[in-house]
Design a protein around this motif. Structure first.
Motif, PDB file in Angstrom:
ATOM      1  N   THR A  46      -4.890  26.473   2.890  1.00 45.55           N
ATOM      2  CA  THR A  46      -3.710  27.702   2.986  1.00 45.55           C
ATOM      3  C   THR A  46      -4.329  28.126   4.345  1.00 45.55           C
ATOM      4  N   GLU A  47      -5.433  27.904   4.617  1.00 49.47           N
ATOM      5  CA  GLU A  47      -5.318  28.724   6.441  1.00 49.47           C
ATOM      6  C   GLU A  47      -5.111  27.225   7.271  1.00 49.47           C
ATOM      7  N   ALA A  48      -5.147  26.220   6.514  1.00 50.11           N
ATOM      8  CA  ALA A  48      -4.427  24.678   7.482  1.00 50.11           C
ATOM      9  C   ALA A  48      -3.015  25.181   7.590  1.00 50.11           C
TER      10      ALA A  48
ATOM     11  N   LEU B   2       0.114  22.125   0.937  1.00 51.51           N
ATOM     12  CA  LEU B   2      -0.019  23.054   0.640  1.00 51.51           C
ATOM     13  C   LEU B   2       0.416  23.208  -0.739  1.00 51.51           C
ATOM     14  N   LEU B   3       1.478  22.879  -1.091  1.00 49.29           N
ATOM     15  CA  LEU B   3       1.935  22.572  -2.961  1.00 49.29           C
ATOM     16  C   LEU B   3       1.061  21.741  -3.771  1.00 49.29           C
ATOM     17  N   ILE B   4       0.950  20.739  -3.121  1.00 52.61           N
ATOM     18  CA  ILE B   4       0.638  19.332  -3.917  1.00 52.61           C
ATOM     19  C   ILE B   4      -1.311  19.959  -4.340  1.00 52.61           C
TER      20      ILE B   4
ATOM     21  N   ARG C 297      -2.817  22.683  -4.041  1.00 48.63           N
ATOM     22  CA  ARG C 297      -3.160  23.986  -4.941  1.00 48.63           C
ATOM     23  C   ARG C 297      -3.022  23.880  -6.373  1.00 48.63           C
ATOM     24  N   ARG C 298      -1.377  22.988  -6.549  1.00 47.50           N
ATOM     25  CA  ARG C 298      -1.239  22.928  -8.161  1.00 47.50           C
ATOM     26  C   ARG C 298      -2.567  21.712  -8.860  1.00 47.50           C
ATOM     27  N   GLU C 299      -3.146  21.511  -7.827  1.00 47.03           N
ATOM     28  CA  GLU C 299      -4.142  20.411  -8.116  1.00 47.03           C
ATOM     29  C   GLU C 299      -5.157  21.495  -8.645  1.00 47.03           C
ATOM     30  N   ALA C 300      -5.863  22.521  -7.669  1.00 55.28           N
ATOM     31  CA  ALA C 300      -6.914  23.632  -7.725  1.00 55.28           C
ATOM     32  C   ALA C 300      -6.567  24.078  -9.269  1.00 55.28           C
ATOM     33  N   LEU C 301      -5.238  24.788  -9.263  1.00 53.97           N
ATOM     34  CA  LEU C 301      -4.842  25.096 -10.452  1.00 53.97           C
ATOM     35  C   LEU C 301      -5.471  24.692 -11.839  1.00 53.97           C
ATOM     36  N   ASP C 302      -4.539  23.357 -12.025  1.00 53.60           N
ATOM     37  CA  ASP C 302      -4.599  22.444 -12.790  1.00 53.60           C
ATOM     38  C   ASP C 302      -6.114  22.157 -13.516  1.00 53.60           C
ATOM     39  N   GLY C 303      -6.815  21.997 -12.204  1.00 50.57           N
ATOM     40  CA  GLY C 303      -8.504  22.079 -12.467  1.00 50.57           C
ATOM     41  C   GLY C 303      -8.666  22.856 -13.344  1.00 50.57           C
ATOM     42  N   ARG C 304      -8.416  24.047 -12.535  1.00 46.01           N
ATOM     43  CA  ARG C 304      -9.466  25.767 -12.828  1.00 46.01           C
ATOM     44  C   ARG C 304      -8.987  25.813 -14.967  1.00 46.01           C
ATOM     45  N   ARG C 305      -6.976  25.073 -14.930  1.00 48.41           N
ATOM     46  CA  ARG C 305      -6.779  25.524 -16.216  1.00 48.41           C
ATOM     47  C   ARG C 305      -7.116  24.536 -17.463  1.00 48.41           C
ATOM     48  N   GLY C 306      -7.772  23.223 -16.637  1.00 43.56           N
ATOM     49  CA  GLY C 306      -8.602  22.589 -17.299  1.00 43.56           C
ATOM     50  C   GLY C 306      -9.656  22.517 -17.973  1.00 43.56           C
ATOM     51  N   TYR C 307     -10.439  23.191 -16.725  1.00 47.45           N
ATOM     52  CA  TYR C 307     -11.493  23.435 -17.310  1.00 47.45           C
ATOM     53  C   TYR C 307     -11.801  24.962 -18.494  1.00 47.45           C
ATOM     54  N   ILE C 308     -10.617  25.761 -18.755  1.00 44.48           N
ATOM     55  CA  ILE C 308     -10.455  27.002 -19.831  1.00 44.48           C
ATOM     56  C   ILE C 308     -10.318  26.045 -20.748  1.00 44.48           C
ATOM     57  N   GLU C 309      -9.396  24.506 -20.992  1.00 41.50           N
ATOM     58  CA  GLU C 309      -8.629  24.215 -22.279  1.00 41.50           C
ATOM     59  C   GLU C 309     -10.442  23.454 -22.466  1.00 41.50           C
TER      60      GLU C 309
END
Length: 407
Positions: free
Chosen positions: A358-360, A371-373, A375-387
């Motif tokens: 984000t800063e970059a 940025l999009l790629i 960011r999605r990887e980070a969100l997918d990782g957190r979503r995977g952790y919840i699942e």
């Protein structure tokens, strides 16, 4: 504004705090379900009825005394006299009928109570899984809100970069599309949260208008399960459905004994009083029914068939318990391995990458697609952790159920 847009806006901006009316922990939810779930009504009634049958079978005398009376004139040349006969008799069971009947009733009552306890174990496991889904849905909703905030920030940054001549219209349009995707994700997460809470309230038999808020977090503790042989031993000792099958077999064998003894005579003893020709006569009486034509073939055949059925059901239940424990253990091990992937270092790395990229992007060091790629990887990782945590909770509930534990 169309009705669809109004619904989306309502779901997007529905305040989370407004839904939090009744806080419930997982233990409180299980206790509430065991207290008021309609699923247990029939089981409780069956157990009460079986207990009443046991009390009836325990009576020393199964039949009531019989009173016989006869009166009438004796017509003679010397004159008419009144003849009178009164008697009372009681049927007795002297060939073990009462003991066999009582054994069958006691085993049937035990089976009914065990079936009720098995229903409680199943219900508790289902509540734990539903409660875990509700916690996961709550966490997924917070994640979607984070994603929406990031998408909104990305859109603003892209527009600022466009004004500064550092970005193209295509980049801004991609940021706007990403924002729409994030809004849709929040709508989906909100709907899943409402659905999970509705399912939980259904299990707890709460009114549809009553709001609940699951308290706590999905457990992140990954414990090594006991060995398979240890779990099978626990299940053999604790499983209520197995106890019910054993009790059913015991009741069936007692019914076979009863059917055999039911074919034997039941003598009746009593005393009678008579008045004949002005004389008083007192007599003891004894009567015996002779099982000549009916030796209870129907009862014997039915009880033998039920005994074979109960024995086969017990063997099938024992095999089922062993298989179910194995399946539950395998599921827990798989969930344990998946949850272990998301260590603290993995999650912190995802969050750090998100901050760095984000800063970059603000500094113009990466484009929006990069940025999009990330960011999605980070969100997918957190979503995977919840699942993964939700699956670990469900697998744990199934493992507890498979060994027959209520808590």
């Amino acid at each position: 504004m169309s009705p669809t847009l109004r619904l989306i806006n309502a779901l997007l901006f529905l305040p989370t705090a407004a839904l939090a009316a009744r806080p419930l922990t997982m233990q409180q939810s299980v206790a509430l379900a065991l207290e008021q779930s309609p699923r247990l009504i029939e089981g409780r009634a069956d157990a009460a009825a079986a207990q009443a049958q046991l009390e009836g079978a325990s009576l020393l005398l199964q039949s009531n005394p019989q009173l016989q009376a006869a009166a009438g004139p004796r017509l003679r040349e010397e004159g008419t006299t009144l003849e009178l006969n009164l008697g009372v008799s009681q049927q007795l069971e002297v060939f073990g009928q009462r003991g066999a009947r009582k054994d069958a009733a006691r085993a049937t009552a035990s089976a009914s109570q065990s079936r009720l306890e098995a229903l409680k174990v199943d219900l508790a496991a289902e509540v734990r899984q539903s409660f875990g889904r509700a916690l996961a849905a709550e966490r997924a909703l917070r994640l979607s809100e984070d994603g929406l905030a990031l998408a909104e920030e990305g859109r603003k940054t892209a527009e600022e970069r466009l004004k500064a001549g550092a970005a193209s219209h295509i980049e801004v349009n991609i940021a706007r599309v990403e924002l729409g995707r994030a809004q849709r994700e929040k709508v989906r997460a909100t709907q899943q949260r409402l659905q999970s809470l509705a399912e939980l309230k259904l299990l707890l038999n709460l009114d549809a208008s009553e709001d609940v808020t699951p308290e706590g977090e999905l457990s992140t503790v990954v414990l090594a399960p006991p060995a398979f042989t240890v779990l099978v031993e626990q299940a053999t000792q604790q499983r209520q459905d197995l106890r019910a099958a054993r009790a059913d077999w015991e009741a069936a064998r007692a019914e076979v004994r009863f059917a055999s003894r039911d074919a034997l005579p039941r003598p009746s003893v009593g005393v009678s009083y008579g008045r004949e020709e002005n004389d008083n006569i007192v007599q003891g009486t004894l009567s015996i029914d002779l099982p000549v034509f009916n030796r209870n073939p129907a009862g014997k055949g039915t009880s033998l068939a039920r005994e074979r059925q109960a024995q086969q059901r017990l063997a099938a239940t024992e095999r089922f318990v062993r298989t179910e424990v194995e399946l539950a253990l395998n599921r827990y091990r798989a969930a344990q391995a998946t949850a272990s992937v998301y260590g603290a270092d993995v999650l912190s790395a995802l969050q750090e990458n998100l901050s760095l990229v984000t800063e970059a992007y603000r500094a113009g060091k990466v484009d929006y697609l990069q940025l999009l790629i990330i960011r999605r990887e980070a969100l997918d990782g957190r979503r995977g952790y919840i699942e993964a945590l939700e699956e670990l909770n469900a697998a744990s509930a199934q493992l507890i159920k498979s060994v027959g534990a209520l808590q």
